[in-house]
Scaffold this active site. Structure first.
Site: not given
Ligand SMILES: *Cc1c(COP(=O)(O)O)cnc(C)c1O
Length: 393
Positions: A135, A220, A249
């Site tokens: 994600f 990420d 986050k």
């Molecule tokens: C939550 C998340 C995102 C997206 O973040 P948003 O602030 O919702 O755009 C991207 N990468 C990872 C690994 C995440 O857990």
């Protein structure tokens, strides 16, 4: 009936878009790990605002830093410097251990990954390799990187040139990464897909594949950053150095802030005019992030979280019906041997504990790093009771 006396879910439904479904609980206040709903019920927040509130709710260091900043200087745009954005960038730079690192600030995880995606075009290449199940966000660029068909398919065509390979499988990655690959993007642990930890050496293998092809390695750490996994950044467990790190986050401790950190030579790729964000690096979000990092350091929260991790893992993995507790630090996935995660989640909620169930057999917990031993014990007790009820149903 006056609008304000109608139930919150009904008001939500008639004013907000349907993209989330309608939540049934309305939270009105919080302190530490405890949040209260509009009926006065208390909950132990073991989801941490979905891995964002690393210091819990209403932490005095954050409320004081944010109040002070908003009452001094709220927003200036990136036409001007304010001291906080420099301090935060310097702090992040030092946490990466690379004095060449340069930071771009934005407001979310998707935006941080968008920035990395654009940065990778500066290599002169356009292909990307990402992983199935990953994600990376919901905007069109970030969604193109996200490896989940249910989220992608309704919005195709997406950005071309992105190939998804099986997460954790270096052989299939090796076959897809070549001289046309601008970047490989990976999560150190798949968060949204159910806290999936790759086998040891995976990130080192990805690093090696990227080096051979001259591709950027983008990690990420939006979910696995800022102390969440028992290290500052989720990739540190393998001792690799990525080219690009994305954060969001946990960084703001509840305020919206994201960052794309480019290391080494990639730090010079963006030139004036290449990218930007109106709110990126705004003083209030920076003040919050500085408070978060400061408290984590001063209170040794990362070291302490490893103890809570050990207790949670050993106590919960013993329970009948639990196949395994995976994850690192305070990003843990409780894996059941049957698809009971939604029932367990609902049972926990009914007993005053917030978690989520990213898949039918996994409960994810991501409590604040400030979680106390007492709160961990309370969680384990309630979890044990709820699980035994679900198992007997
Ligand atoms: C939550 C998340 C995102 C997206 O973040 P948003 O602030 O919702 O755009 C991207 N990468 C990872 C690994 C995440 O857990």
């Amino acid at each position: 009936m006056r609008k304000s006396t109608r139930a919150f879910p009904a008001r939500w439904e008639s004013a907000l878009q349907a993209n989330y479904g309608v939540p049934q609980i309305t939270l009105v206040s919080g302190k530490g790990l405890v949040v209260k709903d509009s009926d006065g019920n208390s909950y132990l927040d073991f989801l941490g605002g979905i891995a964002t509130n690393v210091l819990g709710h209403a932490h005095p260091a954050i409320t004081s830093a944010v109040s002070k900043q908003i009452s001094t200087l709220g927003h200036v745009s990136n036409f001007f410097i304010h001291p906080g954005v420099i301090s935060l960038a310097e702090k992040l730079q030092s946490l990466t251990g690379d004095t060449a690192a340069r930071v771009f600030f934005c407001n979310s995880g998707a935006e941080a990954n968008e920035a990395a995606f654009k940065l990778s075009r500066k290599t002169g290449r356009t292909d990307v390799v990402a992983t199935v199940g990953a994600f990376h966000g919901r905007t069109m660029g970030a969604l193109s990187l996200t490896g989940q068909p249910t989220k992608r398919t309704p919005f195709e065509p997406l950005v071309p040139g992105v190939t998804h390979v099986q997460f954790g499988n270096l052989e299939s990655m090796k076959r897809k990464v070549n001289r046309r690959t601008a970047m490989v993007i990976v999560e150190p642990i798949l968060g949204e897909a159910g806290v999936v930890v790759p086998s040891d050496g995976y990130l080192r293998g990805v690093r090696d594949i990227c080096d051979r092809a001259g591709a950027l390695m983008v990690v990420d750490c939006v979910q696995t950053g800022v102390g969440r996994t028992g290290q500052w950044f989720g990739y540190e467990h393998e001792g690799v150095t990525p080219d690009v790190i994305t954060l969001a986050k946990g960084l703001g401790g509840g305020l919206p802030i994201g960052a794309m950190i480019a290391l080494g030579r990639t730090s010079r790729y963006f030139q004036p005019g290449d990218h930007g964000s109106t709110f990126g690096g705004n003083p209030v979000a920076c003040a919050s992030a500085l408070a978060v990092i400061d408290v984590i350091e001063k209170k040794s929260l990362i070291e302490k979280s490893r103890h809570q991790e050990a207790v949670l893992k050993s106590e919960i993995s013993k329970l009948p019906g639990v196949a395994e507790v995976r994850g690192r630090g305070l990003l843990l996935g409780i894996v059941f041997s049957a698809d009971i995660a939604f029932d367990v989640r609902d049972g926990l909620l009914a007993n005053g504990v917030l978690v989520n169930a990213p898949t039918p057999n996994v409960i994810r917990i991501a409590p604040a790093l400030t979680v106390t031993e007492k709160e961990v014990k309370k969680f384990i007790t309630i979890f044990t009771n709820v699980l035994s009820e679900v198992n007997h149903d």
